[in-house]
Design a protein around this motif. Structure first.
Motif, PDB file in Angstrom:
ATOM      1  N   PHE A  97       0.946  -1.047   0.106  1.00 38.26           N
ATOM      2  CA  PHE A  97       0.001  -0.096  -0.066  1.00 38.26           C
ATOM      3  C   PHE A  97       0.888   1.245  -0.002  1.00 38.26           C
ATOM      4  O   PHE A  97       0.347   2.318   0.489  1.00 38.26           O
ATOM      5  CB  PHE A  97      -1.064   0.111   1.194  1.00 38.26           C
ATOM      6  CG  PHE A  97      -2.132  -1.031   1.245  1.00 38.26           C
ATOM      7  CD1 PHE A  97      -2.985  -0.743   0.423  1.00 38.26           C
ATOM      8  CD2 PHE A  97      -1.945  -2.194   1.958  1.00 38.26           C
ATOM      9  CE1 PHE A  97      -4.132  -1.724   0.194  1.00 38.26           C
ATOM     10  CE2 PHE A  97      -2.931  -3.206   1.687  1.00 38.26           C
ATOM     11  CZ  PHE A  97      -4.038  -2.999   0.948  1.00 38.26           C
ATOM     12  N   ILE A 142     -11.267  -3.407  -4.310  1.00 33.30           N
ATOM     13  CA  ILE A 142     -10.817  -4.312  -3.491  1.00 33.30           C
ATOM     14  C   ILE A 142     -10.689  -5.774  -4.221  1.00 33.30           C
ATOM     15  O   ILE A 142     -10.078  -6.426  -3.623  1.00 33.30           O
ATOM     16  CB  ILE A 142     -11.495  -3.995  -2.040  1.00 33.30           C
ATOM     17  CG1 ILE A 142     -10.568  -4.696  -1.014  1.00 33.30           C
ATOM     18  CG2 ILE A 142     -12.838  -4.741  -1.994  1.00 33.30           C
ATOM     19  CD1 ILE A 142      -9.241  -4.178  -0.690  1.00 33.30           C
ATOM     20  N   LEU A 226      -9.493  -6.741   5.461  1.00 28.19           N
ATOM     21  CA  LEU A 226      -8.952  -6.117   4.248  1.00 28.19           C
ATOM     22  C   LEU A 226     -10.450  -6.097   3.319  1.00 28.19           C
ATOM     23  O   LEU A 226     -10.800  -5.206   2.676  1.00 28.19           O
ATOM     24  CB  LEU A 226      -7.969  -7.008   3.605  1.00 28.19           C
ATOM     25  CG  LEU A 226      -6.616  -6.567   4.071  1.00 28.19           C
ATOM     26  CD1 LEU A 226      -5.533  -7.467   3.364  1.00 28.19           C
ATOM     27  CD2 LEU A 226      -6.279  -5.159   3.804  1.00 28.19           C
ATOM     28  N   GLY A 230     -11.490  -2.698   3.355  1.00 30.69           N
ATOM     29  CA  GLY A 230     -11.178  -1.918   2.158  1.00 30.69           C
ATOM     30  C   GLY A 230     -12.362  -1.417   1.450  1.00 30.69           C
ATOM     31  O   GLY A 230     -11.978  -0.585   0.585  1.00 30.69           O
ATOM     32  N   GLY A 345      -4.226   1.672   4.627  1.00 30.84           N
ATOM     33  CA  GLY A 345      -5.059   1.811   3.226  1.00 30.84           C
ATOM     34  C   GLY A 345      -5.237   3.480   2.812  1.00 30.84           C
ATOM     35  O   GLY A 345      -5.969   3.608   1.951  1.00 30.84           O
TER      36      GLY A 345
END
Length: 394
Positions: A97, A142, A226, A230, A345
Motif C-alpha cells: 500500500f 478491493i 481487508l 477495504g 490503506g
C-alpha cells in the motif's frame, strides 16, 4: 449497517465538536471511566506513544468496548495488536500500500470509475448514486486487488452489516455471520497457498511465510479486515462527501471536475473534516503513568483520542481556512491515525476519493441532489455512517 430513523442523526459534516482542551476524565458508553484527549498535539502523542496500546483493551478484566461481537473489537485484528506482534503482521502488507504501489493502480481504478459512470449515464433520472457509484466502486477495487470472484462481492454487504454491527443485530446472529466470514477468509488463504497469483492475498501469504510463525487466526482476521474494511471506509467517505458537496458546496463542484490536482486537495480536506461516523474517540490503554498535555494519565487507564476534535484544533488548523476546500492542509490529518497504527490503506482511500470526485464532476457538472440532507436514511455501523441512498439528477 442498517437503516435507522433519520430524525436524531445529522449529516456528519454538521457534527458539533467541543473546543479542544487539556485531557480530562470522562467515561465510556457503558459508564466505565476513560480519559478524553482532544488537542492535536495530545492526540498525536497518544496515537504515537507505544505506552498507549490496543491489546490490553481486550484483557479479561478490561471494560467492554462493545455490547455485541464485531470485527473491530476482535483481539486478533492487526489494529488491536501491539509491539512486535503488530509489527510482524504489518510487515506482511506494508509494501502493498505504498504511494508508489497505489500510483501503479491509478489507471485501472480510473477505468472502473469510467465504467460505472457510463452505466450511471444510462440510468433513468433520478438515479441513486450510492447504488450506482459509491458502493460498487470500492467493492470493485478491493475485489480486483484481492482476486475475489463475483459471489464474494455479492456477500460483502452482508458481511459488512454484521462485521461492523451497530447493535441492531443480536449477538448470536453476529457471531454466526462472523464465523461464516472467518471460514471464507481461511479458505481464501488456503486457495492462494495452493495456487498463488499476483493478487494481494497471494502477496500476503508469501510475506507471512517469509515472516514465519504468524498465528493463522491473525492472518484470517487480517484478510477479513481487508475484505470489508477495504470497501466500507471508502464507500462511507465518498457518500458523505457527495452529500456535503452537492448539498452545501455546489459552487465548488465544477472546479473539482476541471482540475484533478484541485480534486486531490478537496479529497484531503474532506477526509480531514468529515468523520467516518459518530464515534468520538479511538481507544488506547495506558501501560504506565504518562504525562499528556500537562496532565498525568495513570497506568491502567483507558484513553479516548478524539481525532475529530483534534482535526479542528485552531492552534494548528486556523478557522479562516477550515472551510476552504481547495486549501492544502496545514498539518497531517489524524483521520487515518498516527504512529504504528497509521492506516495502511490511507493512500488508496485518498486516491479513490480523488479520482471518483474528479471524474464524476467532469462527467456530470450539473449533478444535484433530488432530496434535502435532512431526509437521508442512514446506513450505520460500529465505526461508520453514510447515506443509504442519494437521489441525483444531472
Amino acid at each position: 449497517m442498517t437503516t435507522t430513523d433519520p430524525s436524531p442523526l445529522v449529516p456528519l459534516h454538521r457534527l458539533h465538536f467541543d473546543e479542544p482542551g487539556p485531557p480530562r476524565l470522562g467515561e465510556l458508553p457503558g459508564g466505565a471511566p476513560a480519559w478524553l484527549v482532544s488537542r492535536y498535539a495530545d492526540v498525536r502523542q497518544v496515537l504515537s506513544d507505544p505506552r498507549f496500546g490496543r491489546s490490553r483493551l481486550y484483557a479479561a478484566d478490561a471494560p467492554a468496548l462493545s455490547d455485541v461481537p464485531d470485527l473491530v473489537n476482535n483481539p486478533d485484528l492487526m489494529f488491536n495488536q501491539d509491539g512486535s506482534d503488530h509489527l510482524r503482521l504489518r510487515r506482511t502488507l506494508r509494501r502493498a500500500f505504498t504511494p508508489r504501489a497505489v500510483a501503479r493502480w491509478r489507471p485501472w481504478i480510473a477505468a472502473i470509475v469510467e465504467q460505472l459512470l457510463d452505466r450511471l449515464e444510462d440510468r433513468p433520472q433520478p438515479a441513486d448514486v450510492v447504488e450506482e457509484f459509491t458502493l460498487p466502486l470500492p467493492v470493485a477495487v478491493i475485489s480486483r486487488l484481492m482476486g475475489l470472484d463475483a459471489s464474494a462481492r455479492d456477500r460483502m454487504r452482508h458481511w459488512s452489516e454484521h462485521a461492523f454491527s451497530d447493535g441492531s443485530h443480536s449477538g448470536e446472529e453476529v457471531e454466526s455471520v462472523l464465523k461464516e466470514f472467518s471460514a471464507f477468509g481461511a479458505e481464501l488463504l488456503a486457495e492462494r497457498r495452493r495456487a498463488p497469483g499476483d493478487d494481494l492475498i497471494s502477496s500476503l501469504v508469501r510475506a507471512a511465510d517469509d515472516e514465519g510463525g504468524l498465528p493463522e487466526a491473525q492472518l484470517v482476521s487480517l484478510v477479513c479486515g481487508l475484505v470489508v474494511g477495504g470497501h466500507d471506509s471508502t464507500m462511507t467517505m465518498l457518500g458523505n462527501a457527495l452529500l456535503y458537496l452537492l448539498g452545501e458546496r455546489p459552487e465548488s463542484w465544477p472546479r473539482i471536475g476541471a482540475d484533478e490536482e484541485a480534486a486531490g486537495r478537496v479529497a484531503d480536506r474532506l477526509i480531514h473534516l468529515v468523520p467516518l461516523g459518530d464515534d468520538r474517540g479511538t481507544a488506547r490503554h495506558a501501560a504506565e503513568d504518562t504525562e499528556v498535555g500537562g496532565v498525568v494519565i495513570p497506568a491502567g487507564a483507558v484513553v479516548l483520542a478524539d481525532c475529530g476534535a483534534a482535526n479542528r484544533d485552531p492552534a494548528v488548523f486556523p478557522r479562516h481556512t477550515r472551510d476552504d476546500l481547495f486549501a492544502p492542509l496545514e498539518a497531517p490529518t489524524l483521520s487515518f491515525g498516527a504512529g504504528a497504527h497509521y492506516c495502511l490503506g490511507a493512500w488508496l482511500a485518498r486516491t479513490e476519493l480523488q479520482i471518483a470526485l474528479h471524474r464524476l464532476s467532469a462527467r456530470f457538472p450539473g449533478l444535484s441532489l433530488t432530496e434535502p440532507a435532512e431526509t437521508v436514511l442512514w446506513r450505520t455501523g460500529t465505526t461508520s455512517r453514510s447515506p443509504q441512498r442519494l437521489g441525483v439528477r444531472w
